[in-house]
Design an enzyme around this catalytic site. Structure first.
Site, mmCIF file in Angstrom:
data_model
loop_
_atom_site.group_PDB
_atom_site.id
_atom_site.type_symbol
_atom_site.label_atom_id
_atom_site.label_comp_id
_atom_site.label_asym_id
_atom_site.label_seq_id
_atom_site.Cartn_x
_atom_site.Cartn_y
_atom_site.Cartn_z
ATOM 1 N N VAL A 1 0.793 -0.914 -0.175
ATOM 2 C CA VAL A 1 -0.290 -0.175 -0.188
ATOM 3 C C VAL A 1 1.197 1.021 0.329
ATOM 4 C CG1 VAL A 1 -2.097 1.246 0.991
ATOM 5 C CG2 VAL A 1 -1.736 -1.333 1.280
ATOM 6 N N VAL B 1 6.117 3.363 0.240
ATOM 7 C CA VAL B 1 4.841 3.038 1.241
ATOM 8 C C VAL B 1 4.487 3.661 2.162
ATOM 9 C CG1 VAL B 1 5.200 0.459 2.874
ATOM 10 C CG2 VAL B 1 6.648 0.977 1.115
ATOM 11 N N HIS B 2 3.199 3.162 2.600
ATOM 12 C CA HIS B 2 2.637 3.587 3.416
ATOM 13 C C HIS B 2 3.114 3.791 4.770
ATOM 14 C CE1 HIS B 2 -0.823 4.806 6.641
ATOM 15 N NE2 HIS B 2 -1.556 5.163 5.911
ATOM 16 N N PRO B 3 3.373 4.267 6.146
ATOM 17 C CA PRO B 3 4.098 3.480 7.133
ATOM 18 C C PRO B 3 3.360 2.653 7.875
ATOM 19 C CG PRO B 3 3.584 6.036 7.005
ATOM 20 C CD PRO B 3 2.647 5.318 6.167
ATOM 21 N N GLY C 1 2.397 0.592 6.360
ATOM 22 C CA GLY C 1 2.454 -1.451 5.269
ATOM 23 C C GLY C 1 3.713 -1.663 5.773
#
Length: 338
Positions: free
Chosen positions: A165, A229-231, A233
């Site tokens: 994500v 990257v989303h934190p 994820g």
């Protein structure tokens, strides 16, 4: 004790709770009871089928706390991307131009819509309770799928991918979506992801631009999202990177998140996992922590266990471990050190 197992239809209410808690962008986990029920039934049928090669099968797993019967996570394997419809991505590669007269050659990074990744096996739907992130149980939820692939490799492709994500803000806004996708759909990022979970990403992808998008022409905030990257994820990303997965030139077409790729032969939990036979014991002088699974299909189980294991010797397991794995004395088991 927490155990990874195939999803069952009775899990539907708890699975919908997990869907509500999951990240925006985990489109394979829609917060919709009808769609989730379809996923469960499709997974159950996949586990029951006797297949000789990888096809459209979907294997859905849940992580259950046996003491409370509460689901604390879920993860999934799609045996073949693009089997029923194209699997769209954005390919991030330079667009080269040259002038002989000026003796100039220049490459400009460009994003192109493609379905190059169709035909690979896809890991998706990873979600775990926040309290268990970056614990051995997060490893179990992710890598337990890989041990399943190791036991049933003919059901899967020679290469595995996963989409991590991408970045979005706390208010569910994606700079990448706002700069690219939103121009073709008058929808917020969260709504676009929701529609993908309920329907298909194909109908959205087919309306995306068919010509290259030149990265330098995007706002800097969007450029910074490419491969980011989303934190929340990062845990999923780090686990698979340690497994031997690598980023490549493909990103998610909605949020710009990275795609990870690995061949089966280079994935640690597949290439390096050991097989042995279970030996029930009353006590264990634990010397290491392992992921342990049976090699069953419909009755697949995997756990985290503290063991005293020596290669070539039976795997000493407590009665509780044997019960969780549904194995008896002499049953085959698979394990790998954490």
């Amino acid at each position: 004790m927490l155990v990874l197992r195939p999803v069952e239809i009775t899990d539907l209410p708890q699975l919908q709770r997990l869907a509500r808690e999951s990240l925006v962008g985990v489109t394979s986990l829609p917060d919709d009871s009808d769609r989730l029920k379809e996923r469960i039934l499709d997974s159950s049928a996949s586990f029951e089928q006797d297949v000789q090669g990888h096809g459209p099968e979907n294997y859905f797993f849940v992580l259950e706390d046996l003491s409370t019967e509460r689901l604390v996570g879920c993860s999934e394997i799609l045996a073949t991307t693009g089997f029923r419809e194209p699997f769209y991505s954005l390919r991030n590669r330079p667009f080269n131009s040259a002038s002989r007269e000026l003796n100039i050659e220049h490459g400009v990074p460009a994003l192109s819509l493609c379905h190059d990744l169709s035909g690979h096996t896809l890991l998706r739907g990873f979600h775990i309770d926040a309290a268990l992130a970056r614990t051995p149980f997060s490893e179990l939820l992710s890598r337990g799928r890989l041990m399943f692939i190791a036991a049933h490799s003919r059901r899967f492709a020679e290469a595995v991918i996963t989409e991590i994500v991408g970045f979005s803000s706390d208010d569910d806004r994606s700079p990448f979506w706002d700069a690219v996708g939103k121009h073709f759909f008058d929808l917020p990022y969260a709504e676009a992801e929701r529609l993908c979970g309920l329907e298909s990403r194909t109908f959205l992808a087919e309306l995306m631009p068919q010509y290259p998008i030149y990265v330098p022409m995007l706002p800097k905030a969007a450029q910074d999202c490419i491969g980011r990257v989303h934190p929340d994820g990062q845990d999923a990303f780090d686990i698979l990177e340690r497994e031997g997965f690598e980023t490549n030139s493909y990103i998610d077409l909605f949020d710009g998140g990275p795609t990870l790729y690995a061949r089966l032969c280079s994935i640690r939990s597949i290439a390096q996992s050991q097989t042995g036979t279970a030996m029930p014991v009353t006590s264990i002088d634990a010397r290491g922590r392992y992921l342990v699974s049976n090699d069953s299909l419909q009755d697949y189980r995997a756990i985290v266990a503290e063991l005293d294991y020596n290669v070539g010797q039976p795997v000493a397991l407590s009665r509780e471990m044997c019960a969780a794995l549904r194995v008896a004395d002499g049953s085959p088991v698979r394990l790998i050190a954490l």
